[in-house]
Scaffold this motif. Structure first.
Motif, short mmCIF file in Angstrom:
data_model
loop_
_atom_site.label_atom_id
_atom_site.label_comp_id
_atom_site.label_asym_id
_atom_site.label_seq_id
_atom_site.Cartn_x
_atom_site.Cartn_y
_atom_site.Cartn_z
N TYR A 105 -19.36 -22.31 7.32
CA TYR A 105 -19.60 -23.30 8.38
C TYR A 105 -18.39 -24.22 8.55
CZ TYR A 105 -24.56 -22.18 9.03
OH TYR A 105 -25.76 -21.56 9.33
N LEU A 106 -17.81 -24.66 7.45
CA LEU A 106 -16.62 -25.52 7.54
C LEU A 106 -15.48 -24.79 8.25
CD1 LEU A 106 -16.66 -27.15 4.00
CD2 LEU A 106 -17.11 -28.31 6.17
N ASP A 107 -15.27 -23.53 7.86
CA ASP A 107 -14.19 -22.75 8.45
C ASP A 107 -14.38 -22.53 9.95
OD1 ASP A 107 -13.02 -22.62 5.94
OD2 ASP A 107 -13.71 -20.58 5.53
N HIS A 108 -15.63 -22.61 10.40
CA HIS A 108 -15.94 -22.44 11.82
C HIS A 108 -16.13 -23.79 12.53
CE1 HIS A 108 -16.71 -18.27 10.55
NE2 HIS A 108 -16.29 -18.01 11.78
N GLU A 109 -15.59 -24.86 11.90
CA GLU A 109 -15.65 -26.22 12.47
C GLU A 109 -17.09 -26.67 12.75
OE1 GLU A 109 -13.37 -28.61 12.85
OE2 GLU A 109 -11.74 -27.40 12.06
N MET A 110 -17.96 -26.38 11.79
CA MET A 110 -19.36 -26.78 11.89
C MET A 110 -19.76 -27.57 10.64
SD MET A 110 -20.85 -23.24 13.53
CE MET A 110 -22.52 -23.83 13.82
N PRO A 111 -19.11 -28.72 10.39
CA PRO A 111 -19.39 -29.46 9.16
C PRO A 111 -20.81 -30.00 9.07
CG PRO A 111 -17.99 -30.76 10.62
CD PRO A 111 -18.08 -29.38 11.21
N PHE A 112 -21.45 -30.27 10.21
CA PHE A 112 -22.85 -30.72 10.17
C PHE A 112 -23.72 -29.65 9.54
CE2 PHE A 112 -27.12 -30.91 11.97
CZ PHE A 112 -27.48 -32.21 11.69
N ALA B 78 -22.33 -32.92 0.07
CA ALA B 78 -22.99 -33.10 1.37
C ALA B 78 -22.39 -34.30 2.10
CB ALA B 78 -24.50 -33.27 1.19
N GLN B 79 -22.09 -35.37 1.37
CA GLN B 79 -21.48 -36.55 1.98
C GLN B 79 -20.09 -36.25 2.51
OE1 GLN B 79 -22.15 -39.12 -1.43
NE2 GLN B 79 -23.56 -40.37 -0.23
N LEU B 80 -19.34 -35.42 1.82
CA LEU B 80 -18.01 -35.05 2.33
C LEU B 80 -18.14 -34.31 3.66
CD1 LEU B 80 -16.10 -33.90 -0.89
CD2 LEU B 80 -16.08 -36.14 0.22
N ALA B 81 -19.13 -33.42 3.76
CA ALA B 81 -19.34 -32.70 5.02
C ALA B 81 -19.78 -33.66 6.13
CB ALA B 81 -20.37 -31.59 4.82
N VAL B 82 -20.58 -34.66 5.78
CA VAL B 82 -20.98 -35.66 6.77
C VAL B 82 -19.77 -36.48 7.20
CG1 VAL B 82 -22.34 -37.77 7.15
CG2 VAL B 82 -23.38 -35.80 6.02
N GLY B 83 -18.92 -36.81 6.25
CA GLY B 83 -17.69 -37.54 6.58
C GLY B 83 -16.84 -36.77 7.57
N LEU B 84 -16.70 -35.47 7.33
CA LEU B 84 -15.93 -34.63 8.25
C LEU B 84 -16.63 -34.55 9.61
CD1 LEU B 84 -13.43 -32.88 8.66
CD2 LEU B 84 -14.75 -30.93 7.81
N THR B 85 -17.95 -34.49 9.60
CA THR B 85 -18.70 -34.47 10.86
C THR B 85 -18.40 -35.74 11.66
OG1 THR B 85 -20.48 -33.16 9.90
CG2 THR B 85 -21.01 -34.39 11.90
N HIS B 86 -18.47 -36.89 11.01
CA HIS B 86 -18.16 -38.15 11.70
C HIS B 86 -16.72 -38.16 12.21
CE1 HIS B 86 -21.82 -40.39 11.18
NE2 HIS B 86 -21.84 -40.20 9.87
N GLN B 87 -15.80 -37.66 11.41
CA GLN B 87 -14.40 -37.64 11.82
C GLN B 87 -14.22 -36.77 13.05
OE1 GLN B 87 -11.85 -35.16 11.72
NE2 GLN B 87 -10.13 -36.56 12.01
N ARG B 88 -14.86 -35.60 13.06
CA ARG B 88 -14.75 -34.69 14.20
C ARG B 88 -15.42 -35.25 15.45
NH1 ARG B 88 -11.17 -32.48 11.19
NH2 ARG B 88 -11.19 -30.21 10.88
N ARG B 89 -16.41 -36.10 15.26
CA ARG B 89 -17.09 -36.74 16.39
C ARG B 89 -16.34 -37.98 16.89
NH1 ARG B 89 -23.41 -37.06 14.42
NH2 ARG B 89 -23.92 -34.85 14.59
N GLY B 90 -15.28 -38.38 16.18
CA GLY B 90 -14.51 -39.55 16.59
C GLY B 90 -14.98 -40.86 15.98
#
Length: 155
Positions: A57-64, A89-101
């Motif tokens: 999922y991360l590799d496909h830009e789907m951190p959520f 899980a928190q790291l993936a949420v952090g990346l999700t927030h980053q990708r969302r701006g």
């Protein structure tokens, strides 16, 4: 799925609130009837399966979606590893927030995730690149508006 009579909210068979709206690749809800990406299947996974699926999922830009897999693992992990899975899980949420701006949210959640997993650096269970993930999270926390690569969960 059942909808409640007054609130018109999505509910599961037990009456618990459930959001059945489709979501985009970053987990943002879309209007009902919109095409969305496939949801993460809730199921038991071994740690190896969870890490492989989350990385995909991360590799496909789907951190959520990676977060969903890691959160499920956290909730079923044995006590000595619960904080590790929660931190991942928190790291993936952090990346999700980053990708969302949402840079502020990204820095806050990624920092908490790094703090949580840092205690596992010496043992690095399941081949997880704990030291690399901590360094990645600290770099993102330092400049969350910069281009951030997808992290690698394993060495």
């Amino acid at each position: 799925m059942v909808t409640s009579s007054g609130a018109d909210r999505d509910r599961d068979a037990h009456g618990r609130a459930e959001n059945a709206r489709p979501r985009d690749g970053l987990g943002r809800p879309l209007p009902h009837g919109s095409p969305g990406v496939e949801r993460v299947e809730a199921r038991d996974r071994t740690p190896d399966e969870a890490l492989a699926e989350a990385q995909d999922y991360l590799d496909h830009e789907m951190p959520f979606h990676a977060h969903e897999v890691l959160e499920e693992q956290w909730k079923s992990a044995p006590d000595p590893e619960r904080v590790l899975w929660q931190g991942l899980a928190q790291l993936a949420v952090g990346l999700t927030h980053q990708r969302r701006g949402n840079t502020r949210g990204a820095a806050s959640v990624a920092s908490r995730g790094a703090d949580a997993i840092e205690r596992y650096v010496a043992i690095a269970p399941h081949g997880i690149d704990v030291a690399g993930l901590v360094a990645w999270a600290r770099a993102m926390t330092g400049d969350p508006s910069a281009e951030v690569p997808v992290p690698s969960l394993r060495s």
